[in-house]
Design a protein around this motif. Structure first.
Motif, short mmCIF file in Angstrom:
data_model
loop_
_atom_site.label_atom_id
_atom_site.label_comp_id
_atom_site.label_asym_id
_atom_site.label_seq_id
_atom_site.Cartn_x
_atom_site.Cartn_y
_atom_site.Cartn_z
N VAL A 20 58.67 20.18 50.04
CA VAL A 20 57.59 20.11 51.03
C VAL A 20 56.41 20.88 50.46
CG1 VAL A 20 56.89 20.69 53.37
CG2 VAL A 20 59.21 19.88 52.93
N PHE A 21 55.22 20.27 50.52
CA PHE A 21 54.03 20.88 49.94
C PHE A 21 52.80 20.45 50.72
CE2 PHE A 21 54.84 16.89 47.86
CZ PHE A 21 53.59 16.28 47.77
N ILE A 22 51.66 21.02 50.33
CA ILE A 22 50.38 20.70 50.97
C ILE A 22 49.56 19.85 50.01
CG2 ILE A 22 48.21 21.65 51.87
CD1 ILE A 22 49.84 24.18 52.62
N ALA A 23 48.94 18.80 50.55
CA ALA A 23 48.02 17.96 49.78
C ALA A 23 46.67 17.97 50.48
CB ALA A 23 48.55 16.54 49.66
N GLU A 24 45.62 18.03 49.70
CA GLU A 24 44.27 17.89 50.24
C GLU A 24 43.81 16.48 49.93
OE1 GLU A 24 41.78 21.00 48.78
OE2 GLU A 24 42.95 22.55 49.82
N ARG A 25 43.52 15.71 50.98
CA ARG A 25 43.18 14.30 50.83
C ARG A 25 41.84 14.03 51.50
NH1 ARG A 25 44.54 9.52 53.93
NH2 ARG A 25 45.59 10.89 55.42
N HIS A 26 40.97 13.29 50.81
CA HIS A 26 39.68 12.91 51.37
C HIS A 26 39.90 11.66 52.22
CE1 HIS A 26 35.48 11.86 51.80
NE2 HIS A 26 35.19 13.06 51.32
N LEU A 27 39.62 11.76 53.52
CA LEU A 27 39.94 10.69 54.45
C LEU A 27 39.04 9.46 54.30
CD1 LEU A 27 40.72 12.76 57.64
CD2 LEU A 27 42.30 11.83 55.96
N ASN A 28 37.83 9.61 53.78
CA ASN A 28 36.96 8.46 53.60
C ASN A 28 37.39 7.60 52.42
OD1 ASN A 28 35.64 10.04 55.48
ND2 ASN A 28 33.61 9.54 54.70
N THR A 29 37.79 8.23 51.33
CA THR A 29 38.15 7.51 50.11
C THR A 29 39.66 7.40 49.90
OG1 THR A 29 38.11 9.53 48.78
CG2 THR A 29 36.04 8.28 48.98
N ASP A 30 40.46 8.12 50.69
CA ASP A 30 41.92 8.19 50.56
C ASP A 30 42.34 8.77 49.21
OD1 ASP A 30 44.43 7.96 51.75
OD2 ASP A 30 44.83 6.08 50.71
#
Length: 89
Positions: free
Chosen positions: A60-70
């Motif tokens: 289990v980890f954290i991801a930073e994702r840009h919601l506009n570009t996925d």
């Protein structure tokens, strides 16, 4: 094929991962704030920190994702912060 970088196992096919929801504050909400915490997810435009799980290794980890570009900007284990952050391939 979309690829996500697991902080433990490296770049893997996105099909090996499970989305677990947005990262939220550790404080315990009460009353109306509890209802909002349980039933309303944040929907910002921009970067969102999310919990993900690599199912074969149960990491289990954290991801930073840009919601506009996925686009997955980086992934890291909780507590690792920016020191061991990995970018998506």
């Amino acid at each position: 094929m979309k690829v996500m970088t697991c902080p433990v196992n490296g770049p893997r096919n996105i099909a090996e991962f499970q989305w677990l929801g947005p990262v939220r504050d550790d404080e315990a909400p009460e009353g109306r704030a509890l209802v909002e915490h349980l039933f309303f997810a944040p929907n910002p435009m921009g970067v969102l920190r999310e919990w993900w799980r690599h199912t074969p290794s149960n990491t289990v980890f954290i991801a930073e994702r840009h919601l506009n570009t996925d686009e997955i900007l980086r992934t890291y284990l909780k507590g690792a912060g920016t020191a061991n952050a990995s970018g998506a391939e």
